[in-house]
Design a protein around this motif. Structure first.
Motif, PDB file in Angstrom:
ATOM      1  N   ARG A 152       4.241  14.991   6.003  1.00 40.32           N
ATOM      2  CA  ARG A 152       4.880  16.277   5.596  1.00 40.32           C
ATOM      3  C   ARG A 152       6.150  16.777   6.351  1.00 40.32           C
ATOM      4  NH1 ARG A 152      -0.863  19.766   5.137  1.00 40.32           N
ATOM      5  NH2 ARG A 152      -2.142  18.508   4.567  1.00 40.32           N
ATOM      6  N   THR A 161       0.938  -1.138   0.225  1.00 48.05           N
ATOM      7  CA  THR A 161      -0.174  -0.082   0.281  1.00 48.05           C
ATOM      8  C   THR A 161       0.496   1.632   0.198  1.00 48.05           C
ATOM      9  OG1 THR A 161      -1.414  -1.140   1.686  1.00 48.05           O
ATOM     10  CG2 THR A 161      -1.701   0.692   1.275  1.00 48.05           C
ATOM     11  N   ILE A 162       0.304   2.258  -1.084  1.00 47.37           N
ATOM     12  CA  ILE A 162       1.793   3.163  -0.912  1.00 47.37           C
ATOM     13  C   ILE A 162       1.432   4.549  -0.253  1.00 47.37           C
ATOM     14  CG2 ILE A 162       2.122   5.219  -3.307  1.00 47.37           C
ATOM     15  CD1 ILE A 162       1.413   3.546  -4.736  1.00 47.37           C
ATOM     16  N   THR A 163       1.527   5.032   0.377  1.00 50.66           N
ATOM     17  CA  THR A 163       1.761   6.009   2.277  1.00 50.66           C
ATOM     18  C   THR A 163       2.427   6.344   1.326  1.00 50.66           C
ATOM     19  OG1 THR A 163       0.859   3.794   3.453  1.00 50.66           O
ATOM     20  CG2 THR A 163       1.966   5.702   4.056  1.00 50.66           C
ATOM     21  N   PRO A 164       1.903   7.865   1.770  1.00 50.36           N
ATOM     22  CA  PRO A 164       2.565   9.185   1.822  1.00 50.36           C
ATOM     23  C   PRO A 164       3.413   9.912   2.741  1.00 50.36           C
ATOM     24  CG  PRO A 164       0.285  10.137   1.918  1.00 50.36           C
ATOM     25  CD  PRO A 164       0.125   8.438   1.427  1.00 50.36           C
ATOM     26  N   PRO A 165       4.999  10.168   2.801  1.00 48.80           N
ATOM     27  CA  PRO A 165       5.495  10.972   3.468  1.00 48.80           C
ATOM     28  C   PRO A 165       4.816  11.512   4.436  1.00 48.80           C
ATOM     29  CG  PRO A 165       6.416  11.635   1.247  1.00 48.80           C
ATOM     30  CD  PRO A 165       5.094  10.581   1.423  1.00 48.80           C
ATOM     31  N   LYS A 224      10.622  16.224   4.565  1.00 53.25           N
ATOM     32  CA  LYS A 224      11.246  16.830   3.641  1.00 53.25           C
ATOM     33  C   LYS A 224      12.392  18.173   4.844  1.00 53.25           C
ATOM     34  CE  LYS A 224      11.173  19.408  -0.772  1.00 53.25           C
ATOM     35  NZ  LYS A 224      10.745  20.037  -1.740  1.00 53.25           N
TER      36      LYS A 224
END
Length: 217
Positions: free
Chosen positions: A62, A56-60, A65
């Motif tokens: 915020r 499952t693709i999980t966004p990093p 970065k």
């Protein structure tokens, strides 16, 4: 390592998480030609390829970065440090390319290839020319033999025709001689018949002899 241990290490090798020593042992075992391990590795590799698609693709987060940019830069890692004993140097399925690297096709120039083609064509033409000349010589010899045989046959035929003509002339002469003899025989028969008639006439002209009676005793 036993065969069972090596076969049990195949799934880990397909996932790329096998230790270097065990990986080398398994690769040597695969190179020895074990069909069952090859089949097992092929099955696990087909499964390992599809594993990333099941995640499952999980966004990093915020703030990730900013943390990365604000963190101090670490010194570059050397090649010897990057290849640790616990991390395999080859990806799953690339051990054959590592052991037997694919050979690049030899670079050949167009002129050399064209020259080779021309030489091959010339050799083929020379071969066909020599072959055709040999066949032509053989055909000429056969034709000369056939001509000599035809001349001999024609000479024999001419001799037979001459013999037949001589036999025909002899037969004609014999037929003429036979006809002449038959004519002579017919003439002789006619003459004989005339002589018989004349003889009968002469007999009729002769006087009859008198017969004296014999005295009685």
């Amino acid at each position: 390592m036993t065969h069972d241990q090596l076969e049990a290490a195949v799934p880990i090798y397909a996932a790329g998480a096998l230790e270097r020593v065990e990986r080398r042992a398994l690769e040597a075992h695969l190179l020895s030609g074990c069909s069952s391990c090859h089949a097992t590795l092929k099955e696990y590799q087909s499964v390992a390829v599809t594993l990333p698609f099941g995640l499952t693709i999980t966004p990093p987060p915020r703030g990730l970065k900013g943390k990365i940019l604000s963190s101090p830069v670490s010194p570059p890692v050397t090649e010897s440090e990057s290849q640790s004993p616990s991390q395999p140097s080859l990806q799953p399925g690339e051990w054959m390319n590592h052991l037997f690297p694919p050979s690049s096709p030899p670079a050949t120039s167009f002129g050399w290839a064209l020259g080779t083609v021309i030489v091959v064509v010339l050799i083929i033409l020379v071969f066909f020319g020599w072959n055709s000349s040999t066949h032509m010589a053989e055909d000429r010899e056969k034709l000369a033999q056939l001509q000599s045989q035809a001349e001999e046959t024609s000479a024999q035929l001419a001799a037979l025709q001459q013999q037949l003509s001589e036999r025909a002339e002899l037969l004609a002469q014999t037929r003429e001689e036979l006809q002449r003899r038959m004519a002579e025989l017919a003439e002789a028969r006619d003459q004989l018949f005339q002589r018989e008639v004349e003889l009968e006439e002469i007999k009729d002209q002769l006087p009859q002899p008198r017969i004296r009676p014999t005295p009685m005793p």
